[in-house]
Design a protein around this motif. Sequence first.
Motif, PDB file in Angstrom:
ATOM      1  N   ALA A   1       0.884  -1.147   0.335  1.00  8.74           N
ATOM      2  CA  ALA A   1       0.053   0.012  -0.013  1.00  8.74           C
ATOM      3  C   ALA A   1       0.664   1.314   0.047  1.00  8.74           C
ATOM      4  CB  ALA A   1      -0.973   0.077   1.033  1.00  8.74           C
ATOM      5  N   TRP A   2       0.086   2.373  -0.554  1.00 12.36           N
ATOM      6  CA  TRP A   2       0.974   3.499  -1.100  1.00 12.36           C
ATOM      7  C   TRP A   2      -0.071   4.358  -0.329  1.00 12.36           C
ATOM      8  CZ3 TRP A   2       5.532   4.518  -2.127  1.00 12.36           C
ATOM      9  CH2 TRP A   2       6.461   4.948  -1.394  1.00 12.36           C
ATOM     10  N   ILE A   3      -0.288   5.755   0.493  1.00  9.71           N
ATOM     11  CA  ILE A   3      -1.008   6.945   0.997  1.00  9.71           C
ATOM     12  C   ILE A   3      -0.780   7.778   0.319  1.00  9.71           C
ATOM     13  CG2 ILE A   3      -1.774   7.299   3.075  1.00  9.71           C
ATOM     14  CD1 ILE A   3      -1.401   5.018   4.670  1.00  9.71           C
ATOM     15  N   PHE A   4      -1.453   8.844  -0.253  1.00 15.00           N
ATOM     16  CA  PHE A   4      -1.876  10.360  -0.223  1.00 15.00           C
ATOM     17  C   PHE A   4      -2.825  10.450   0.597  1.00 15.00           C
ATOM     18  CE2 PHE A   4      -0.475   8.223  -3.761  1.00 15.00           C
ATOM     19  CZ  PHE A   4       0.575   8.149  -4.639  1.00 15.00           C
ATOM     20  N   ASP A   5      -2.303  12.155   0.720  1.00 12.10           N
ATOM     21  CA  ASP A   5      -3.132  13.201   1.156  1.00 12.10           C
ATOM     22  C   ASP A   5      -3.678  13.878  -0.311  1.00 12.10           C
ATOM     23  OD1 ASP A   5      -4.782  15.047   2.478  1.00 12.10           O
ATOM     24  OD2 ASP A   5      -2.898  16.944   2.224  1.00 12.10           O
ATOM     25  N   VAL A   6      -4.815  14.818  -0.220  1.00 10.53           N
ATOM     26  CA  VAL A   6      -5.071  14.922  -1.819  1.00 10.53           C
ATOM     27  C   VAL A   6      -5.267  16.361  -1.622  1.00 10.53           C
ATOM     28  CG1 VAL A   6      -7.904  15.347  -1.626  1.00 10.53           C
ATOM     29  CG2 VAL A   6      -7.593  13.019  -0.898  1.00 10.53           C
TER      30      VAL A   6
ATOM     31  N   GLU B   1     -14.477  25.014   1.165  1.00 11.38           N
ATOM     32  CA  GLU B   1     -16.416  24.229   0.337  1.00 11.38           C
ATOM     33  C   GLU B   1     -16.504  24.445  -0.196  1.00 11.38           C
ATOM     34  OE1 GLU B   1     -18.541  21.840   4.292  1.00 11.38           O
ATOM     35  OE2 GLU B   1     -15.774  21.975   5.149  1.00 11.38           O
ATOM     36  N   ALA B   2     -16.972  25.114   0.083  1.00  9.06           N
ATOM     37  CA  ALA B   2     -18.617  25.833  -1.559  1.00  9.06           C
ATOM     38  C   ALA B   2     -17.255  25.760  -2.814  1.00  9.06           C
ATOM     39  CB  ALA B   2     -18.686  26.976  -1.518  1.00  9.06           C
ATOM     40  N   TRP B   3     -16.224  26.155  -2.266  1.00  9.72           N
ATOM     41  CA  TRP B   3     -14.725  25.917  -4.047  1.00  9.72           C
ATOM     42  C   TRP B   3     -14.688  24.429  -4.048  1.00  9.72           C
ATOM     43  CZ3 TRP B   3     -10.358  24.280  -4.334  1.00  9.72           C
ATOM     44  CH2 TRP B   3      -9.413  24.730  -5.571  1.00  9.72           C
ATOM     45  N   MET B   4     -14.842  23.303  -3.053  1.00  7.45           N
ATOM     46  CA  MET B   4     -14.195  22.422  -2.949  1.00  7.45           C
ATOM     47  C   MET B   4     -15.584  21.412  -4.221  1.00  7.45           C
ATOM     48  SD  MET B   4     -12.800  21.337   0.289  1.00  7.45           S
ATOM     49  CE  MET B   4     -10.950  21.291   0.935  1.00  7.45           C
ATOM     50  N   LYS B   5     -16.491  21.961  -3.666  1.00  5.58           N
ATOM     51  CA  LYS B   5     -17.635  21.325  -3.965  1.00  5.58           C
ATOM     52  C   LYS B   5     -17.421  21.741  -5.410  1.00  5.58           C
ATOM     53  CE  LYS B   5     -20.194  21.299   0.347  1.00  5.58           C
ATOM     54  NZ  LYS B   5     -22.050  21.867   0.610  1.00  5.58           N
ATOM     55  N   GLN B   6     -17.477  23.070  -6.361  1.00  3.47           N
ATOM     56  CA  GLN B   6     -17.333  23.223  -7.330  1.00  3.47           C
ATOM     57  C   GLN B   6     -16.145  21.641  -7.874  1.00  3.47           C
ATOM     58  OE1 GLN B   6     -15.312  26.612  -7.959  1.00  3.47           O
ATOM     59  NE2 GLN B   6     -17.249  27.812  -6.893  1.00  3.47           N
ATOM     60  N   SER B   7     -15.422  20.864  -7.457  1.00  2.33           N
ATOM     61  CA  SER B   7     -15.008  20.123  -8.047  1.00  2.33           C
ATOM     62  C   SER B   7     -13.953  20.073  -9.943  1.00  2.33           C
ATOM     63  CB  SER B   7     -15.780  18.927  -8.619  1.00  2.33           C
ATOM     64  OG  SER B   7     -16.597  18.141  -7.604  1.00  2.33           O
ATOM     65  N   LYS B   8     -12.827  21.383  -8.664  1.00  2.00           N
ATOM     66  CA  LYS B   8     -12.149  22.637 -10.355  1.00  2.00           C
ATOM     67  C   LYS B   8     -11.275  21.989  -9.738  1.00  2.00           C
ATOM     68  CE  LYS B   8     -15.922  24.632 -12.702  1.00  2.00           C
ATOM     69  NZ  LYS B   8     -16.346  25.844 -12.706  1.00  2.00           N
ATOM     70  N   ALA B   9     -10.808  21.944  -8.643  1.00  4.12           N
ATOM     71  CA  ALA B   9      -9.147  22.142  -8.368  1.00  4.12           C
ATOM     72  C   ALA B   9      -8.578  21.265  -9.234  1.00  4.12           C
ATOM     73  CB  ALA B   9      -9.095  20.724  -6.873  1.00  4.12           C
ATOM     74  N   PRO B  10      -7.176  21.877  -9.878  1.00  7.95           N
ATOM     75  CA  PRO B  10      -6.251  20.811 -10.703  1.00  7.95           C
ATOM     76  C   PRO B  10      -5.517  19.472  -9.850  1.00  7.95           C
ATOM     77  CG  PRO B  10      -5.643  23.110 -10.445  1.00  7.95           C
ATOM     78  CD  PRO B  10      -6.895  23.577  -9.716  1.00  7.95           C
ATOM     79  N   ALA B  11      -5.314  19.022 -11.392  1.00  3.74           N
ATOM     80  CA  ALA B  11      -4.100  18.403 -10.609  1.00  3.74           C
ATOM     81  C   ALA B  11      -2.490  18.567 -10.191  1.00  3.74           C
ATOM     82  CB  ALA B  11      -4.038  17.115 -11.653  1.00  3.74           C
ATOM     83  N   LEU B  12      -2.276  18.505  -9.351  1.00  2.06           N
ATOM     84  CA  LEU B  12       0.320  18.650  -9.308  1.00  2.06           C
ATOM     85  C   LEU B  12       0.363  17.717 -10.245  1.00  2.06           C
ATOM     86  CD1 LEU B  12      -0.162  19.870  -5.951  1.00  2.06           C
ATOM     87  CD2 LEU B  12       0.105  20.865  -7.396  1.00  2.06           C
ATOM     88  N   ASP B  13       1.088  18.163 -11.308  1.00  6.41           N
ATOM     89  CA  ASP B  13       1.292  17.095 -12.205  1.00  6.41           C
ATOM     90  C   ASP B  13       2.106  16.271 -11.297  1.00  6.41           C
ATOM     91  OD1 ASP B  13      -0.385  17.949 -14.463  1.00  6.41           O
ATOM     92  OD2 ASP B  13       0.501  19.583 -15.250  1.00  6.41           O
ATOM     93  N   HIS B  14       3.159  16.679 -11.115  1.00  4.10           N
ATOM     94  CA  HIS B  14       4.185  15.848 -10.369  1.00  4.10           C
ATOM     95  C   HIS B  14       3.342  14.580  -9.597  1.00  4.10           C
ATOM     96  CE1 HIS B  14       3.941  19.105  -7.639  1.00  4.10           C
ATOM     97  NE2 HIS B  14       3.485  18.199  -6.818  1.00  4.10           N
TER      98      HIS B  14
ATOM     99  N   THR C   1     -15.436  15.552  -3.851  1.00  2.00           N
ATOM    100  CA  THR C   1     -13.688  14.848  -4.132  1.00  2.00           C
ATOM    101  C   THR C   1     -13.791  13.934  -4.875  1.00  2.00           C
ATOM    102  OG1 THR C   1     -14.192  15.552  -1.622  1.00  2.00           O
ATOM    103  CG2 THR C   1     -12.397  14.315  -2.850  1.00  2.00           C
ATOM    104  N   VAL C   2     -14.448  13.024  -4.820  1.00  2.00           N
ATOM    105  CA  VAL C   2     -14.200  11.974  -6.044  1.00  2.00           C
ATOM    106  C   VAL C   2     -14.687  12.276  -7.345  1.00  2.00           C
ATOM    107  CG1 VAL C   2     -15.489   9.711  -6.738  1.00  2.00           C
ATOM    108  CG2 VAL C   2     -15.010  10.015  -4.494  1.00  2.00           C
ATOM    109  N   GLU C   3     -15.631  13.661  -7.743  1.00  2.00           N
ATOM    110  CA  GLU C   3     -15.473  14.020  -8.583  1.00  2.00           C
ATOM    111  C   GLU C   3     -14.234  15.052  -9.251  1.00  2.00           C
ATOM    112  OE1 GLU C   3     -18.169  17.351 -11.721  1.00  2.00           O
ATOM    113  OE2 GLU C   3     -19.021  16.565  -9.424  1.00  2.00           O
ATOM    114  N   ASN C   4     -13.563  15.253  -8.076  1.00  2.00           N
ATOM    115  CA  ASN C   4     -12.859  16.416  -8.666  1.00  2.00           C
ATOM    116  C   ASN C   4     -11.535  15.429  -8.918  1.00  2.00           C
ATOM    117  OD1 ASN C   4     -11.277  19.352  -7.081  1.00  2.00           O
ATOM    118  ND2 ASN C   4     -10.437  18.499  -8.627  1.00  2.00           N
TER     119      ASN C   4
END
Length: 184
Positions: free
Chosen positions: A34-39, A66-79, A108-111
């Motif tokens: 197993a490997w664990i990541f924070d989000v 939380e309203a911003w998080m609900k938009q599910s638009k946070a970009p991935a960190l490419d690395h 969160t899942v959608e994002n």
Amino acid sequence: MTSAQYTADSERAMEEVRLHVSSCCALQGDGKDAWIFDVDDTLLSTIPYYKKHGFGGEKLNATSFEAWMKQSKAPALDHALKFFHEIKDKGVKIFLISSRSETLRSATVENLFNAGYHGWSGLTLRGLEDDFMKVQQYKSEARRALTKEGFRIWGIVGDQWSSVEGLPGAGRTFKLPNSMYYLS
């Protein structure tokens, strides 16, 4: 957080993760590696939110965040996205342990999917019963549940010390840079 130095520091940290994986881990291949990541600010960037709110210079408005998080638009960190898929392709089970509220599960899942993350084995979010725990205690208890199921935690990647410290630990922990906020 928007500078070339932040990107360089983050990429350097992920190079250390790759080097560690290539030389240390005798993966068993039995489905228990197993490997664990924070989000937040490990897999997904909250920089777009903080950019609009003074990069941490303003007191955090949890309702607005939380309203911003609900938009599910946070970009991935490419690395992190690249390493996520590298470790997954080695057959390692990936578990995400976040201090986000359980009420944000769908968003969160959608994002995560929209940003390119898929195929993880578990996503742990804070329930009401976890609200009175410090983040480090909450994340330690989530890891303890995994080890009780027989998982061998080879590594943890997070942007906060509370994500990587505490018992049970991992073969190795990796702290990504984050100069905007601190969670204990």
